[in-house]
Design a protein around this motif. Structure first.
Motif, PDB file in Angstrom:
ATOM      1  N   VAL A  56       5.555  -1.244   8.927  1.00 34.06           N
ATOM      2  CA  VAL A  56       5.009  -2.411   8.229  1.00 34.06           C
ATOM      3  C   VAL A  56       3.543  -2.178   7.871  1.00 34.06           C
ATOM      4  CG1 VAL A  56       4.330  -4.824   8.542  1.00 34.06           C
ATOM      5  CG2 VAL A  56       6.624  -4.077   9.190  1.00 34.06           C
ATOM      6  N   GLU A  57       2.778  -1.734   8.841  1.00 38.73           N
ATOM      7  CA  GLU A  57       1.347  -1.502   8.602  1.00 38.73           C
ATOM      8  C   GLU A  57       1.132  -0.371   7.605  1.00 38.73           C
ATOM      9  OE1 GLU A  57      -0.253  -0.827  12.450  1.00 38.73           O
ATOM     10  OE2 GLU A  57      -0.030  -2.921  13.112  1.00 38.73           O
ATOM     11  N   PHE A  58       1.988   0.658   7.687  1.00 42.52           N
ATOM     12  CA  PHE A  58       1.843   1.798   6.787  1.00 42.52           C
ATOM     13  C   PHE A  58       2.103   1.388   5.341  1.00 42.52           C
ATOM     14  CE2 PHE A  58       3.965   5.511   4.701  1.00 42.52           C
ATOM     15  CZ  PHE A  58       2.856   6.334   4.637  1.00 42.52           C
ATOM     16  N   GLU A  59       3.201   0.672   5.106  1.00 47.56           N
ATOM     17  CA  GLU A  59       3.511   0.251   3.741  1.00 47.56           C
ATOM     18  C   GLU A  59       2.463  -0.705   3.201  1.00 47.56           C
ATOM     19  OE1 GLU A  59       7.327  -0.852   2.339  1.00 47.56           O
ATOM     20  OE2 GLU A  59       8.400   0.281   3.859  1.00 47.56           O
ATOM     21  N   ARG A  60       2.016  -1.621   4.044  1.00 48.11           N
ATOM     22  CA  ARG A  60       1.020  -2.593   3.587  1.00 48.11           C
ATOM     23  C   ARG A  60      -0.294  -1.909   3.235  1.00 48.11           C
ATOM     24  NH1 ARG A  60      -0.117  -6.929   7.882  1.00 48.11           N
ATOM     25  NH2 ARG A  60       2.070  -7.453   7.470  1.00 48.11           N
ATOM     26  N   SER A  61      -0.692  -0.929   4.040  1.00 50.43           N
ATOM     27  CA  SER A  61      -1.945  -0.227   3.758  1.00 50.43           C
ATOM     28  C   SER A  61      -1.844   0.581   2.468  1.00 50.43           C
ATOM     29  CB  SER A  61      -2.328   0.680   4.928  1.00 50.43           C
ATOM     30  OG  SER A  61      -1.377   1.727   5.093  1.00 50.43           O
ATOM     31  N   LYS A  62      -0.663   1.220   2.242  1.00 49.64           N
ATOM     32  CA  LYS A  62      -0.483   1.993   1.012  1.00 49.64           C
ATOM     33  C   LYS A  62      -0.509   1.084  -0.210  1.00 49.64           C
ATOM     34  CE  LYS A  62      -0.224   6.197   2.477  1.00 49.64           C
ATOM     35  NZ  LYS A  62      -1.243   7.189   2.056  1.00 49.64           N
ATOM     36  N   PHE A  63       0.114  -0.084  -0.084  1.00 48.17           N
ATOM     37  CA  PHE A  63       0.102  -1.007  -1.217  1.00 48.17           C
ATOM     38  C   PHE A  63      -1.303  -1.549  -1.457  1.00 48.17           C
ATOM     39  CE2 PHE A  63       0.675  -5.041  -3.415  1.00 48.17           C
ATOM     40  CZ  PHE A  63       1.560  -4.680  -4.426  1.00 48.17           C
ATOM     41  N   GLN A  64      -2.031  -1.782  -0.375  1.00 49.01           N
ATOM     42  CA  GLN A  64      -3.399  -2.282  -0.526  1.00 49.01           C
ATOM     43  C   GLN A  64      -4.280  -1.247  -1.217  1.00 49.01           C
ATOM     44  OE1 GLN A  64      -4.565  -5.452   0.238  1.00 49.01           O
ATOM     45  NE2 GLN A  64      -6.295  -4.674  -0.980  1.00 49.01           N
ATOM     46  N   GLU A  65      -4.068   0.023  -0.892  1.00 50.35           N
ATOM     47  CA  GLU A  65      -4.823   1.077  -1.585  1.00 50.35           C
ATOM     48  C   GLU A  65      -4.534   1.043  -3.078  1.00 50.35           C
ATOM     49  OE1 GLU A  65      -3.834   4.807   0.172  1.00 50.35           O
ATOM     50  OE2 GLU A  65      -4.575   4.255   2.171  1.00 50.35           O
ATOM     51  N   PHE A  66      -3.265   0.835  -3.421  1.00 50.17           N
ATOM     52  CA  PHE A  66      -2.891   0.749  -4.832  1.00 50.17           C
ATOM     53  C   PHE A  66      -3.505  -0.491  -5.476  1.00 50.17           C
ATOM     54  CE2 PHE A  66      -0.040  -0.466  -8.286  1.00 50.17           C
ATOM     55  CZ  PHE A  66       0.053   0.726  -8.987  1.00 50.17           C
ATOM     56  N   LEU A  67      -3.481  -1.602  -4.737  1.00 51.19           N
ATOM     57  CA  LEU A  67      -4.021  -2.856  -5.260  1.00 51.19           C
ATOM     58  C   LEU A  67      -5.528  -2.773  -5.450  1.00 51.19           C
ATOM     59  CD1 LEU A  67      -3.080  -5.709  -6.035  1.00 51.19           C
ATOM     60  CD2 LEU A  67      -3.538  -6.415  -3.681  1.00 51.19           C
ATOM     61  N   ASP A  68      -6.226  -2.044  -4.586  1.00 52.53           N
ATOM     62  CA  ASP A  68      -7.674  -1.877  -4.733  1.00 52.53           C
ATOM     63  C   ASP A  68      -8.025  -1.164  -6.034  1.00 52.53           C
ATOM     64  OD1 ASP A  68      -8.061  -3.122  -2.317  1.00 52.53           O
ATOM     65  OD2 ASP A  68      -8.201  -1.259  -1.165  1.00 52.53           O
ATOM     66  N   LYS A  69      -7.165  -0.229  -6.429  1.00 51.02           N
ATOM     67  CA  LYS A  69      -7.414   0.514  -7.667  1.00 51.02           C
ATOM     68  C   LYS A  69      -6.935  -0.256  -8.898  1.00 51.02           C
ATOM     69  CE  LYS A  69      -7.013   5.035  -5.378  1.00 51.02           C
ATOM     70  NZ  LYS A  69      -6.263   6.320  -5.307  1.00 51.02           N
ATOM     71  N   HIS A  70      -5.904  -1.110  -8.712  1.00 55.87           N
ATOM     72  CA  HIS A  70      -5.326  -1.851  -9.842  1.00 55.87           C
ATOM     73  C   HIS A  70      -5.207  -3.322  -9.438  1.00 55.87           C
ATOM     74  CE1 HIS A  70      -4.309   2.091 -11.513  1.00 55.87           C
ATOM     75  NE2 HIS A  70      -3.782   2.384 -10.341  1.00 55.87           N
ATOM     76  N   PRO A  71      -6.248  -4.101  -9.613  1.00 52.74           N
ATOM     77  CA  PRO A  71      -6.267  -5.492  -9.141  1.00 52.74           C
ATOM     78  C   PRO A  71      -5.172  -6.378  -9.732  1.00 52.74           C
ATOM     79  CG  PRO A  71      -8.480  -4.735  -9.688  1.00 52.74           C
ATOM     80  CD  PRO A  71      -7.547  -3.689 -10.185  1.00 52.74           C
TER      81      PRO A  71
END
Length: 505
Positions: free
Chosen positions: A238-253
């Motif tokens: 759960v934490e791994f997927e959320r962190s990966k998505f957050q990294e993507f979201l940081d680059k593409h708001p």
């Protein structure tokens, strides 16, 4: 890990370590590709770009691909209870397979030639024995001290080298020990492979087959390890997927645009039709809570138009899975509609006849198996179903001393079955509502581990529907765990925009 069998092979010192019973709950297919062209992107459709595009470096692309691949693999392990490691085999007829076959043949031919020399040369044989020893040791648990000592004692490589130099090496005896040890360590369903090994007398074919079975045992061990650690992987995944998505979201708001629209449309639909999903509109906005809105939003994914509507980013990795469950639900709706028509039209004459329900189900399922392929004609399939079911019903009635179906009743049955193809058919709409309500109730009750009661008319498909509900709930609950912070923020904004509705979760 792979456990030794109790009491197997006295040569291993009478070790009482027993073999772990493992059943592989395999399903239909190999692991789906999750890294595909529909990876979440903020620039799908007509969404304007927030800034001018730039070219990514090779290093950035490789790092992104690696992250997405790892996330997809971890996700597959968590949501697919039947996930298994499969032996890697190049496609039949491919260049890779041809090269592999040529290289392997050359190696085994060389080994055979060495052993036929006078005196024999054991260079390749010793390398193989070293590899086999390493593999056998990798199967052991930390507590298998006696087995480890026995393997080290018999497969003592320096001693084997000395025996080879002095012409005293007996590879046949060592091979028998290896086969016995493999029998102690393998999974129960590999016993047949071990028995076949014991029948091989020629050294080269025996060693070749030993390696093939060892490769299968490696896959068995990996799958058993997966099954054992899956419960412990939940929080990390759960934490791994959320962190990966957050990294993507940081680059593409704007990477949550379609997720916001999905939830916003769900709120709008519920406010127009009533919070309970009824068709009658109410004058006052219904009281909505975020968990109910969210569950209804997930249910909408089973009716999604994948050809024209962009899929929400937070569930994009499971788009194929949602499509498959959509197809299953549609087939269950049509199947239950046909069976309901048969049993309500023919009356008590067929109720309780042994084996009839399963016969009718099998006939309908076979003819609906391809209902989501481009070449499928629902009208033709339903006409054929009507014909076949009338024949089977008449035969069954005659066998049990009842009068066969009358021509008028046959005509009525065929007409009603053919009419289920119409989207506004009352029976089909009723069964669709009941199937979807059951899936929704499964989501609502999954927190309490209590399955909801089965709606009327769905008893003939209860097993299939319950299995679908379990997979649907498992997928949704994991998705909620991963993306709950994003969902809560979006739903809070949507629900507080009205007349101060509750936002309980």
């Amino acid at each position: 890990m792979i456990m030794p069998k109790e009491g197997d092979h006295r040569e291993v010192g009478g070790d009482n370590d027993s073999k772990e019973e493992r059943t592989q709950d395999a399903t239909e297919e190999t692991v789906r590709k999750k890294v595909r062209e529909k990876t979440p992107s903020p620039h799908r459709g007509n969404t304007p770009q927030a800034s001018p595009s730039r070219f990514a470096s090779v290093e950035e692309l490789m790092e992104t691909a690696k992250g997405v691949t790892n996330m997809a693999l971890a996700h597959e392990i968590m949501v697919n209870a039947a996930f298994q490691v499969k032996p890697a085999e190049p496609p039949e007829g491919s260049l890779e397979r041809k090269v592999k076959e040529i290289v392997h043949k050359a190696f085994w031919d060389c080994l055979e030639a060495q052993l036929k020399e006078n005196p024999p040369t054991y260079e390749h044989s010793i390398k193989l024995l070293a590899e086999i020893k390493e593999t056998l040791l990798s199967f052991l648990l930390p507590g298998h001290g006696r087995l480890r000592s026995r393997i080290d004692e018999v497969l003592d490589l320096p001693l084997i080298q000395q025996q080879a130099e002095n012409g005293a090496l007996d590879i046949s005896q060592l091979s028998h020990f290896i086969v016995g040890m493999m029998g102690s360590l393998c999974a129960p369903y590999r016993d047949g492979d071990i028995e076949k090994l014991k029948q091989i007398t020629d050294i080269v074919p025996l060693l070749k087959t030993i390696f093939s079975v060892l490769d299968l045992m490696k896959v068995d061990m990996a799958n058993f390890a997966l099954t054992s650690i899956r419960p412990h992987l939940m929080q990390q995944s759960v934490e791994f997927e959320r962190s990966k998505f957050q990294e993507f979201l940081d680059k593409h708001p704007n990477a949550l645009d379609y997720t916001e629209k999905w939830l916003e449309d769900t709120v709008k639909c519920l406010r127009e039709s009533g919070a309970d999903g009824s068709s009658a509109a109410t004058s006052d906005p219904p009281l909505l809570i975020s968990v109910n809105v969210h569950n209804h939003a997930y249910l909408r994914l089973l009716r999604w138009d994948h050809t024209s509507e962009p899929f929400p980013e937070t569930v994009l990795m499971d788009q194929v899975r949602f499509q498959e469950m959509h197809h299953e639900a549609e087939q269950l709706v049509l199947l239950s509609s046909v069976l309901l028509i048969i049993y309500t039209t023919t009356g008590e004459a067929i109720s309780g006849l042994p084996g009839l329900m399963e016969t009718l189900k099998s006939t309908v399922n076979v003819l609906l198996a391809d209902m989501h392929t481009p070449s499928f004609s629902a009208q033709e399939a339903l006409a054929t179903i009507g014909e076949k079911l009338c024949v089977e019903l008449s035969q069954c009635l005659s066998q049990h001393g009842y009068s066969p179906l009358s021509p008028d009743l046959k005509s009525t049955l065929k007409g009603q079955i053919s009419a289920t193809i119409q989207p506004d058919n009352r029976i089909r709409k009723l069964m669709e509502s009941r199937v979807h309500n059951y899936l929704l109730a499964s989501l609502e009750s999954s927190q309490h581990k209590t399955p909801p009661p089965l709606p009327g008319g769905l008893a003939p498909v209860s097993r299939e529907l319950k299995e679908l509900a379990v997979r649907f709930s498992r997928l949704i609950n994991f998705n909620k765990l991963v993306f709950s912070p994003y969902y809560q923020k979006i739903l809070h904004k949507l629900l507080t925009a009205g007349e101060s509705p509750s936002t309980e979760t």
